[in-house]
Design a protein around this motif. Sequence first.
Motif, short mmCIF file in Angstrom:
data_model
loop_
_atom_site.label_atom_id
_atom_site.label_comp_id
_atom_site.label_asym_id
_atom_site.label_seq_id
_atom_site.Cartn_x
_atom_site.Cartn_y
_atom_site.Cartn_z
N SER A 35 0.83 -1.19 0.00
CA SER A 35 0.00 0.00 0.00
C SER A 35 0.88 1.25 0.00
O SER A 35 1.87 1.33 0.72
CB SER A 35 -0.91 0.01 1.24
N GLN A 36 0.53 2.24 -0.80
CA GLN A 36 1.29 3.48 -0.86
C GLN A 36 1.23 4.26 0.45
O GLN A 36 2.12 5.06 0.75
CB GLN A 36 0.77 4.36 -2.01
N THR A 37 0.18 4.01 1.22
CA THR A 37 0.02 4.72 2.51
C THR A 37 0.37 3.84 3.70
O THR A 37 0.33 4.30 4.84
CB THR A 37 -1.43 5.21 2.66
N GLY A 38 0.69 2.57 3.44
CA GLY A 38 1.08 1.67 4.51
C GLY A 38 -0.04 0.83 5.09
O GLY A 38 0.22 -0.17 5.75
N TYR A 39 -1.29 1.24 4.85
CA TYR A 39 -2.42 0.51 5.41
C TYR A 39 -3.48 0.33 4.31
O TYR A 39 -3.58 1.14 3.39
CB TYR A 39 -3.02 1.25 6.60
N ARG A 40 -4.28 -0.71 4.47
CA ARG A 40 -5.29 -1.00 3.45
C ARG A 40 -6.52 -1.64 4.10
O ARG A 40 -6.40 -2.37 5.08
CB ARG A 40 -4.70 -1.93 2.39
N LEU A 41 -7.66 -1.34 3.55
CA LEU A 41 -8.89 -2.02 3.98
C LEU A 41 -9.42 -2.87 2.83
O LEU A 41 -9.29 -2.50 1.67
CB LEU A 41 -9.95 -1.03 4.46
#
Length: 450
Positions: free
Chosen positions: A113-119
């Motif tokens: 994930s580009q932001t480090g977190y994913r749902l």
Amino acid sequence: RSTLFPYTTLFRSSIQHDIYFKNSNYWDQLRIAVALNVDGQIKELENPDINGDTESCETKNKTDKAFIDFLYRFKVSISEERAKYTSNKKFYKQIPFDSKRKRMTTFIKHDLSQTGYRLYTKGGAEKVNVYCKNYLDPETGLVKPLGDTERYFISDSVQQFNKQMLRSLYICYKDILEDEFENAEKFKNSDGKALDQYDLTFIACVGIRDSLRNGVKDAVAKCHSAGVNVIMVTGDNIITATAIAKDCGILGQDVNLDNLQPGDIEQEPELTENPERRAGHIQNILETKPKALTGNTFYSAIGGLICSTCGLDSNLCKCPKTEAEAEQIANKTGKPKSKIKNDTIKDKVKFQELSKNLKVMARSQPIHKYALVLGLRELDKIVAVTGDGTNDAPALSKSDVGFAMFDGTDIAKEASDIVILDNNFSSLVIAIIYGRNIYDNIRKFLQFQL
């Protein structure tokens, strides 16, 4: 048994399952999304089963069972997929499916994930075009904007699924920020939407068929011939529910699924959620009296439930719920014992008008089913209710006769009067036959004695 129907992605509708392996990123996201959003207990097998699987994942949820079978069909180990992302509880959160949200969402820390977190989320597909901004191309594995052509394709696929009696669900994901992950359960954007309600990336839409059990059609026909009115209360989409009701005989053959009229089915049920158009929509429903309604519209039309003891809305009522609770409060405060809470339909006239034609209540929540049972009993109807979930307990206990399925939860069984061992609706017909026979024999005996 629920089965996953031909897996449909954008521009694809094929039973050639290997099409999904052409791009590894697409398959990875689909596999992870499904594995993290099924509710089941995993058991390691001492010896591989006939399919070569070394584990089993047991669940009573038929929808999740279909997804589990899908993964095992492609030799995916659910325990291994979960272990990659859920071993560290600090970086794993989940909001389970419930009848109000109509979706299940898992939040994880994700290296890609580009932001480090994913749902990852799955839910009722009628809202997919509202929630999604992009889609994951199955051919290239690239994220692309969701344009008008793609949105039409998705909507058309969902409509076709529903008419074929398939429960349609979306599978999506979204990259999120660390602070969004930390506040995942409570986070709302400026429009009041949760993280899993906007800017999602569409992965796939699936249709799940929950086939009718043998004998159900005959059982419904026998109920009708015996003067028993059958109403289907379900959490399914209203079109899916209408198609199933027609197939099993609850709705007559005069209902045309390709040309549903206002008297057959509620038109534009989403208007109930629009404050500006709700009143006009409810008035239209009261005039057309459709055979198939959504739970929200039905509950809004009858004014909901109030407590006859205090006159307040049932949700705002603070009256004691039981005699024991009233006694306890009286002993504690030294005041006279209060009357207990007594729910009743707020607008009985409108309830009577709608219930005359009602055959299907779709997108139903526990309070809607409870209100239907309560209202019918207030009209002096003899009400029997079937159920298998914990949320069915209020309706089961309020009915004259509650039937719980053997595979149901313990709470449902405790709230019921009869447990159906074979989990088959047709067993209700046998129960009615025995009940009427006993009643008739008692009446003959009393006549003879007199």
